[in-house]
Write a protein that holds these residues in place. Sequence first.
Motif, PDB file in Angstrom:
ATOM      1  N   GLU A   1       0.843  -1.195   0.000  1.00  0.00           N
ATOM      2  CA  GLU A   1       0.000   0.000   0.000  1.00  0.00           C
ATOM      3  C   GLU A   1       0.887   1.256   0.000  1.00  0.00           C
ATOM      4  O   GLU A   1       0.973   1.978   0.990  1.00  0.00           O
ATOM      5  N   PRO A   2       1.541   1.551  -1.128  1.00  0.00           N
ATOM      6  CA  PRO A   2       2.496   2.660  -1.160  1.00  0.00           C
ATOM      7  C   PRO A   2       1.869   4.018  -0.860  1.00  0.00           C
ATOM      8  O   PRO A   2       2.554   4.913  -0.368  1.00  0.00           O
ATOM      9  N   ASP A   3       0.595   4.183  -1.119  1.00  0.00           N
ATOM     10  CA  ASP A   3      -0.048   5.468  -0.843  1.00  0.00           C
ATOM     11  C   ASP A   3      -0.184   5.737   0.650  1.00  0.00           C
ATOM     12  O   ASP A   3      -0.451   6.867   1.061  1.00  0.00           O
ATOM     13  N   LYS A   4       0.048   4.723   1.481  1.00  0.00           N
ATOM     14  CA  LYS A   4      -0.016   4.895   2.931  1.00  0.00           C
ATOM     15  C   LYS A   4       1.366   5.011   3.573  1.00  0.00           C
ATOM     16  O   LYS A   4       1.477   5.197   4.771  1.00  0.00           O
ATOM     17  N   ALA A   5       2.421   4.885   2.763  1.00  0.00           N
ATOM     18  CA  ALA A   5       3.796   4.966   3.281  1.00  0.00           C
ATOM     19  C   ALA A   5       4.311   6.394   3.154  1.00  0.00           C
ATOM     20  O   ALA A   5       4.051   7.084   2.172  1.00  0.00           O
ATOM     21  N   ILE A   6       5.048   6.845   4.142  1.00  0.00           N
ATOM     22  CA  ILE A   6       5.588   8.195   4.134  1.00  0.00           C
ATOM     23  C   ILE A   6       6.902   8.263   3.360  1.00  0.00           C
ATOM     24  O   ILE A   6       7.144   9.188   2.620  1.00  0.00           O
ATOM     25  N   GLY A   7       7.770   7.282   3.504  1.00  0.00           N
ATOM     26  CA  GLY A   7       9.093   7.368   2.887  1.00  0.00           C
ATOM     27  C   GLY A   7       9.859   8.515   3.520  1.00  0.00           C
ATOM     28  O   GLY A   7       9.689   8.829   4.697  1.00  0.00           O
ATOM     29  N   LEU A   8      10.686   9.178   2.757  1.00  0.00           N
ATOM     30  CA  LEU A   8      11.362  10.382   3.234  1.00  0.00           C
ATOM     31  C   LEU A   8      10.576  11.588   2.739  1.00  0.00           C
ATOM     32  O   LEU A   8      10.247  11.684   1.568  1.00  0.00           O
ATOM     33  N   THR A   9      10.275  12.488   3.628  1.00  0.00           N
ATOM     34  CA  THR A   9       9.543  13.688   3.242  1.00  0.00           C
ATOM     35  C   THR A   9      10.426  14.575   2.362  1.00  0.00           C
ATOM     36  O   THR A   9      11.656  14.455   2.401  1.00  0.00           O
TER      37      THR A   9
ATOM     38  N   ALA B   1      12.118  10.371  -1.078  1.00  0.00           N
ATOM     39  CA  ALA B   1      12.129   8.949  -1.407  1.00  0.00           C
ATOM     40  C   ALA B   1      10.714   8.412  -1.266  1.00  0.00           C
ATOM     41  O   ALA B   1      10.020   8.725  -0.300  1.00  0.00           O
ATOM     42  N   THR B   2      10.296   7.664  -2.247  1.00  0.00           N
ATOM     43  CA  THR B   2       8.970   7.049  -2.207  1.00  0.00           C
ATOM     44  C   THR B   2       9.105   5.557  -2.454  1.00  0.00           C
ATOM     45  O   THR B   2      10.136   5.068  -2.909  1.00  0.00           O
ATOM     46  N   VAL B   3       8.057   4.826  -2.167  1.00  0.00           N
ATOM     47  CA  VAL B   3       8.029   3.383  -2.396  1.00  0.00           C
ATOM     48  C   VAL B   3       6.949   3.077  -3.424  1.00  0.00           C
ATOM     49  O   VAL B   3       6.093   3.899  -3.699  1.00  0.00           O
ATOM     50  N   ASN B   4       7.012   1.874  -3.993  1.00  0.00           N
ATOM     51  CA  ASN B   4       5.937   1.427  -4.868  1.00  0.00           C
ATOM     52  C   ASN B   4       5.616  -0.026  -4.576  1.00  0.00           C
ATOM     53  O   ASN B   4       6.306  -0.679  -3.787  1.00  0.00           O
TER      54      ASN B   4
END
Length: 92
Positions: free
Chosen positions: A22-30, A54-57
């Motif tokens: 659920e990448p839309d719920k992950a913050i990653g690096l702002t 940084a984002t995730v997929n």
Amino acid sequence: MRELFIDGVQTTRMNYYPPCPEPDKAIGLTPHSDTDALTIIVRNGIYQSMKHRATVNSTNERFPIATFHSSNLDSELGPAPSLIGPDNPANF
């Protein structure tokens, strides 16, 4: 400029981002700009540091590696002489 980085500090940062269901719920690096002699001090507020994050997929893992070169600890830092003058005093 070269004198600032003789015997300077080099660091490396490695991160691992596994696939996220659920990448839309992950913050990653702002969103942020890196802090370092070139991005903060030398530019005197004239040139903006590149903001990135940084984002995730959900399908691919990511393993970014960043290397930072900082001035030596005894350096006296200030803006580049070409960026200061009577109408644009040093900010740092």
